[in-house]
Design a protein around this motif. Structure first.
Motif, PDB file in Angstrom:
ATOM      1  N   UNK A 141       7.073  10.877  -2.686  1.00 47.72           N
ATOM      2  CA  UNK A 141       6.209  10.059  -3.132  1.00 47.72           C
ATOM      3  C   UNK A 141       6.697   9.201  -4.242  1.00 47.72           C
ATOM      4  N   UNK A 142       6.617   7.910  -4.027  1.00 53.04           N
ATOM      5  CA  UNK A 142       7.233   7.082  -5.013  1.00 53.04           C
ATOM      6  C   UNK A 142       5.892   6.059  -5.636  1.00 53.04           C
ATOM      7  N   UNK A 143       5.889   5.787  -6.867  1.00 48.82           N
ATOM      8  CA  UNK A 143       4.781   5.068  -7.384  1.00 48.82           C
ATOM      9  C   UNK A 143       5.422   4.047  -8.289  1.00 48.82           C
ATOM     10  N   UNK A 144       5.069   2.831  -8.019  1.00 46.98           N
ATOM     11  CA  UNK A 144       5.365   1.411  -8.928  1.00 46.98           C
ATOM     12  C   UNK A 144       4.616   1.146  -9.772  1.00 46.98           C
ATOM     13  N   UNK A 145       4.804   0.601 -10.861  1.00 50.31           N
ATOM     14  CA  UNK A 145       3.832   0.041 -11.691  1.00 50.31           C
ATOM     15  C   UNK A 145       3.613  -1.410 -11.663  1.00 50.31           C
ATOM     16  N   UNK A 146       4.574  -2.075 -11.125  1.00 53.31           N
ATOM     17  CA  UNK A 146       4.528  -3.453 -10.942  1.00 53.31           C
ATOM     18  C   UNK A 146       4.843  -3.719  -9.223  1.00 53.31           C
ATOM     19  N   UNK A 147       3.914  -4.632  -8.812  1.00 51.49           N
ATOM     20  CA  UNK A 147       4.164  -4.865  -7.374  1.00 51.49           C
ATOM     21  C   UNK A 147       5.153  -5.703  -7.145  1.00 51.49           C
ATOM     22  N   UNK A 148       5.834  -5.617  -6.060  1.00 46.82           N
ATOM     23  CA  UNK A 148       7.174  -6.377  -5.607  1.00 46.82           C
ATOM     24  C   UNK A 148       8.031  -5.713  -4.732  1.00 46.82           C
ATOM     25  N   UNK A 149       9.408  -6.055  -4.587  1.00 48.95           N
ATOM     26  CA  UNK A 149      10.073  -5.424  -3.810  1.00 48.95           C
ATOM     27  C   UNK A 149      11.213  -4.628  -4.385  1.00 48.95           C
ATOM     28  N   UNK A 150      11.398  -3.474  -3.878  1.00 47.34           N
ATOM     29  CA  UNK A 150      12.491  -2.458  -4.383  1.00 47.34           C
ATOM     30  C   UNK A 150      13.289  -2.200  -3.277  1.00 47.34           C
ATOM     31  N   UNK A 151      14.605  -1.852  -3.887  1.00 46.62           N
ATOM     32  CA  UNK A 151      15.567  -1.185  -3.093  1.00 46.62           C
ATOM     33  C   UNK A 151      15.748   0.282  -3.516  1.00 46.62           C
ATOM     34  N   UNK A 152      15.696   1.334  -2.581  1.00 49.33           N
ATOM     35  CA  UNK A 152      15.721   2.746  -2.835  1.00 49.33           C
ATOM     36  C   UNK A 152      16.964   3.294  -1.934  1.00 49.33           C
ATOM     37  N   UNK A 168      14.373  -1.068   1.856  1.00 46.83           N
ATOM     38  CA  UNK A 168      13.843  -2.021   0.934  1.00 46.83           C
ATOM     39  C   UNK A 168      12.655  -1.789   1.283  1.00 46.83           C
ATOM     40  N   UNK A 169      11.587  -1.746   0.213  1.00 51.67           N
ATOM     41  CA  UNK A 169      10.111  -1.503   0.364  1.00 51.67           C
ATOM     42  C   UNK A 169       9.567  -2.734  -0.378  1.00 51.67           C
ATOM     43  N   UNK A 170       8.519  -3.454   0.164  1.00 51.84           N
ATOM     44  CA  UNK A 170       7.598  -4.275  -0.628  1.00 51.84           C
ATOM     45  C   UNK A 170       6.389  -3.705  -0.941  1.00 51.84           C
ATOM     46  N   UNK A 171       6.184  -3.620  -2.096  1.00 51.16           N
ATOM     47  CA  UNK A 171       4.629  -3.091  -2.600  1.00 51.16           C
ATOM     48  C   UNK A 171       3.793  -4.431  -2.630  1.00 51.16           C
TER      49      UNK A 171
END
Length: 359
Positions: A141-152, A168-171
């Protein structure tokens, strides 16, 4: 004297040199290589290669089609002992990292969808604002503190055979704290109310009593119907339904005035109360007080309109007309005899519908 001689040829054979044992660890996608490069020293080239089963082997090894094995290089001699050395080749499978498909997520957390091939895996991401709860777990499980697009990046390591893949996951921030304004309204038949919710969403779908309303893809609506209203909003792939807002349609009451005088009222008549079907309303008009008591003497001569309104409900109104009249009748004697005979001793006026007089 006697003499003699003898000649004998002595051949000195060179000591065979097969080099030293060597080893190599490679990935199965490595290019072909020469087994001589694995051996140490300077092995002579006159020997032969055999595999682990003693079968003749080629000195060119192809990791793509051959597996882990030990190869022996042997140089045979006539007089000197044979020389041999081993090339120990270990082939490790190259992982095929698969981080999963690019995706859009509603919210700030996601369970990764990578696939395991071989070796040890590890999730990495550049921003520090991302928390990977179990980096070595393929479905962490991954948790982001800021919404946006991330590359894992998912990396698999099988004894230094390393493969990586990115996803690439967009939150997307889901709709929070939805509230229809106003949350409760009361309307009378024919009245309307404006219901609204915050702007900034992609689409809106308003519903009344769980039935979708047509042509309501906007942040506010005007309605004349009572019921329970909700709105579903969408933001990218996120959707949410608001808590309900209630519109109560006030039922109409009967304001009918029951007391309806059928004749002209005289100013000197006694006050009387106007009866109604639904009490509790307000009165307006000449001669009427707040309790519905009509006082003729307080009203002008002529036709008077009296209004009764249920102002505490939907302003239902009824009215009646009360006519104030009655002709004044006065009798004044033209003679009187104050002669102490007990007849006509006083001058007396007689009147009907008389309010006041002066002499």
């Amino acid at each position: 004297g006697c003499s003699g001689s003898d000649t004998r040829d002595i051949v000195v054979e060179e000591m065979p040199d097969a080099g030293f044992d060597g080893s190599s660890v490679l990935c199965d996608n490595a290019p072909s290589f020469d087994l001589f490069n694995v051996l140490g020293g300077n092995p002579q080239s006159t020997g032969v290669w055999t595999d682990i089963n003693g079968n003749p082997a080629n000195n060119i090894f192809n990791p793509n089609s051959q597996t882990t094995s030990i190869f022996t290089y042997t140089i045979s001699a006539n007089v000197c002992p044979d020389a041999s050395s081993n090339a120990d080749i270990t082939i490790n499978q190259m992982p095929v990292a698969n981080a999963g498909k690019d995706t859009v997520v509603c919210g700030s957390s996601f369970d990764m969808k990578a696939q395991v091939s071989v070796g040890n895996g590890l999730w990495t991401v550049n921003p520090n604002s991302v928390d990977i709860l179990n980096p070595e777990y393929v479905n962490s499980t991954v948790i982001v503190s800021d919404y946006g697009t991330y590359t894992f990046t998912w990396t698999e390591d099988n004894n230094n055979c390393i493969s990586s893949d990115d996803v690439i996951i967009e939150f997307v921030e889901p709709p929070f704290e939805l509230a229809i304004d106003p949350p409760y309204s009361e309307i009378c038949p024919g009245e309307s109310v404006v219901l609204s919710i915050g702007n900034g969403f992609d689409t809106y779908q308003w519903m009344r009593d769980n039935i979708k309303l047509t042509n309501t893809n906007q942040s506010s609506i005007i309605t004349t119907d009572g019921g329970e209203y909700t709105v579903e909003v969408k933001n990218s792939i996120c959707s949410a339904v608001s808590p309900p807002a209630m519109i109560y349609e006030i039922p109409l009451l009967d304001p009918t005035i029951l007391t309806r005088p059928d004749s002209v009222i005289c100013p000197v008549d006694d006050p009387f109360t106007l009866e109604v079907v639904t009490p509790g309303g307000s009165w307006i008009g000449n001669g009427i007080n707040y309790e519905g008591l009509f006082i003729p003497i307080n009203a002008p001569i002529g036709k008077n309109i009296i209004y009764y309104t249920l102002s505490n409900n939907c302003n239902e109104t009824d009215s009646i007309q009360i006519e104030l009249g009655c002709e004044l009748q006065i009798f004044i004697p033209n003679v009187f005899t104050p002669n102490s005979d007990d007849h006509n001793e006083e001058l007396m006026f007689k009147a009907i519908n008389l309010l006041d007089f002066e002499i």
